[in-house]
Design a protein around this motif. Structure first.
Motif, PDB file in Angstrom:
ATOM      1  N   GLY A 139       0.794  -1.227   0.000  1.00 25.08           N
ATOM      2  CA  GLY A 139       0.000   0.000   0.000  1.00 25.08           C
ATOM      3  C   GLY A 139       0.820   1.268   0.000  1.00 25.08           C
ATOM      4  O   GLY A 139       0.267   2.364  -0.099  1.00 25.08           O
ATOM      5  N   LEU A 142       1.761   3.370  -4.821  1.00 28.53           N
ATOM      6  CA  LEU A 142       0.450   3.433  -5.462  1.00 28.53           C
ATOM      7  C   LEU A 142       0.504   4.309  -6.709  1.00 28.53           C
ATOM      8  O   LEU A 142       1.416   5.125  -6.885  1.00 28.53           O
ATOM      9  N   SER A 147      -4.455   3.839  -6.343  1.00 23.66           N
ATOM     10  CA  SER A 147      -4.730   2.399  -6.409  1.00 23.66           C
ATOM     11  C   SER A 147      -3.427   1.626  -6.593  1.00 23.66           C
ATOM     12  O   SER A 147      -2.388   2.192  -6.936  1.00 23.66           O
ATOM     13  N   MET A 148      -3.517   0.318  -6.374  1.00 26.62           N
ATOM     14  CA  MET A 148      -2.351  -0.532  -6.527  1.00 26.62           C
ATOM     15  C   MET A 148      -2.052  -0.733  -8.009  1.00 26.62           C
ATOM     16  O   MET A 148      -2.959  -0.860  -8.829  1.00 26.62           O
ATOM     17  N   HIS A 289       2.511  -7.386  -2.872  1.00 27.77           N
ATOM     18  CA  HIS A 289       1.606  -6.236  -2.839  1.00 27.77           C
ATOM     19  C   HIS A 289       0.269  -6.593  -3.488  1.00 27.77           C
ATOM     20  O   HIS A 289      -0.793  -6.168  -3.010  1.00 27.77           O
ATOM     21  N   ALA A 293      -3.484  -6.159  -1.939  1.00 28.27           N
ATOM     22  CA  ALA A 293      -4.411  -5.216  -2.568  1.00 28.27           C
ATOM     23  C   ALA A 293      -5.609  -5.911  -3.208  1.00 28.27           C
ATOM     24  O   ALA A 293      -6.691  -5.325  -3.295  1.00 28.27           O
TER      25      ALA A 293
END
Length: 476
Positions: A139, A142, A147-148, A289, A293
């Motif tokens: 997180g 980004l 957003s990821m 990640h 996410a």
């Protein structure tokens, strides 16, 4: 006198550069803790040789901790749901002041850890979790919209830029502490659950010293040629550090700093081999990640939901032939037998075998993902899931559905003399190099009559996969 601090060890089996261990020691004397969770390990399909590797590394770490006055307690806690109660009971027994642990990622891992944090804090005790497994907390990298990233190249660009601004440092081993009147527990024996062959234990020696030696040897002998040799399973051109990273016997920060030392402090310039290996470390980061996410991939769902409609084939005999290295395609079979014998597979071969299962056999990628987790010493949910979904064209950064590796031409390119194939398929050892990569019928002319004929014909199976994905597009 300060009350003791509990340091809960999981996939961080090292004393150097261990955030939870260092932070706990800063606040007082430490008691290390390990939970034996047989039922959850089975549910998560953890390979027996991976559990054996955990226990061997735990034994090595126990000796290292004892040298610093830190006892190791081992609790039998069959399911993760009971972790909070087990740890609270130990905290009460030792009159501990708090709990420290390094975060793990995945739905069940995060649920377990959150429950422990809540339980300790409600009991009036300190509880802290640390981001140690990755260079960047999930997180923290980004897109501009918050957003990821779904594309690795964009994630990598920001990761490199961030590393240029702030390079994470490696922590020293914690200071020794006065001996406590607390005994360490014996490392458990778990026959049937934690099994490994003599070959597997020889290939994967335990302990931080073994991991550091392997890292040093890689940097000295292979790193600078890594970009040219990493796709060659017939050469010793990769680090083979993945089991040590997956179990936390070595940290990603230690690997990154070692690579930079070989490249005059550079990350994304200088030697191509170093740059390529840093990219591989960041791929590992990216998939972790993604796991956080987009939690549906933790539930073995396709990253791209529309691909759940692919009409996968149910073919148990073909699946078993693939699992046992009996497909009739030498490079695929050699790769699968390497996995069965060693608990590890070269990354290029992971892609080839995964694409053969999902495209040429058109069998659901989840069957392969499950088989790999049951047999890999470096089995890691994020990396395994990401790799399988890439090959199956269902994931992030996925190969386009029309990209289907040809196992014969791939073998000719990456095992040109057939040395890897001959090693793992002794029944083909007498075949000439001109035929070593080919399936039957050529094989039976050279004393390989016990080698199976090909399960499928490549061009027909390729077209079948193309049709399945094209039909998917028409139904959307």
């Amino acid at each position: 006198m300060n009350r003791v601090q509990l340091c809960w060890l999981r996939n961080d089996l090292r004393s150097h550069d261990n955030k939870a261990l260092s932070r706990a020691r800063e606040q007082g004397p430490v008691v290390a803790v390990w939970l034996v969770s047989e039922q959850t390990w089975r549910e998560h399909l953890d390979a027996p040789m991976k559990i054996d590797f955990w226990l061997r590394n735990l034994a090595s770490l126990q000796q290292r901790l004892q040298q610093r006055g830190i006892p190791l307690r081992i609790l039998h806690c069959p399911r993760w749901q009971d972790a909070a109660d087990c740890l609270l009971q130990l905290a009460g027994e030792l009159q501990a002041a708090g709990l420290h642990f390094n975060a793990e990622y995945g739905i069940h891992e995060q649920q377990r850890d959150d429950a422990c944090l809540i339980a300790f804090r409600q009991a009036g005790l300190q509880a802290d979790s640390y981001h140690d497994q990755l260079l960047f907390p999930p997180g923290s990298l980004l897109t501009r919209s918050g957003s990821m990233f779904k594309v690795y190249s964009q994630f990598r660009k920001l990761a490199i830029a961030t590393l240029h601004q702030r390079l994470p440092r490696c922590l020293a081993e914690p200071e020794p502490q006065p001996p406590l009147a607390i005994s360490s527990d014996a490392i458990p024996q778990l026959p049937g659950l934690a099994d490994a062959s003599a070959l597997q234990r020889q290939l994967w020696p335990a302990g931080e010293a073994a991991a550091q030696q392997r890292l040093q040897q890689f940097c000295e002998d292979s790193l600078h040629a890594y970009s040219e040799q990493r796709d060659r399973p017939d050469l010793d051109g990769t680090s083979r550090l993945s089991p040590y990273l997956a179990s936390g016997v070595i940290s990603v920060r230690q690997c990154l700093h070692a690579a930079m030392r070989c490249n005059q402090g550079e990350l994304d310039s200088g030697n191509r081999g170093v740059q390529t290996w840093v990219n591989e470390l960041l791929w590992r980061e990216f998939y972790k990640h993604i796991l956080v996410a987009y939690p549906h991939v933790s539930r073995h769902r396709a990253f791209r939901p529309e691909t759940e409609a692919v009409a996968w084939r149910n073919d148990p005999k073909a699946l078993e032939a693939w699992q046992q290295g009996r497909t009739g395609y030498p490079i695929i079979d050699a790769a699968m037998r390497q996995l069965l014998a060693t608990g590890w597979m070269h990354n290029r071969l992971r892609m080839l075998s995964a694409m053969f299962l999902t495209k040429n056999l058109l069998i659901d990628w989840r069957e392969g993902e499950r088989w790999f987790m049951q047999h890999l010493i470096d089995g890691d949910l994020a990396a395994n899931n990401g790799g399988w979904q890439w090959s199956a064209s269902t994931g992030t950064d996925a190969a386009p559905y029309f990209r289907i590796f040809n196992p014969v031409t791939q073998a000719q390119k990456f095992d040109p003399n057939g040395d890897f194939i001959r090693h793992w398929l002794p029944e083909l050892a007498s075949r000439p190099t001109s035929l070593i990569h080919q399936p039957l019928p050529a094989a039976d002319l050279f004393g390989a009559s016990d080698y199976p004929p090909p399960l499928v014909e490549l061009s027909a199976s390729r077209q079948r996969a193309l049709d399945a994905f094209k039909n998917l597009g028409e139904t959307r």
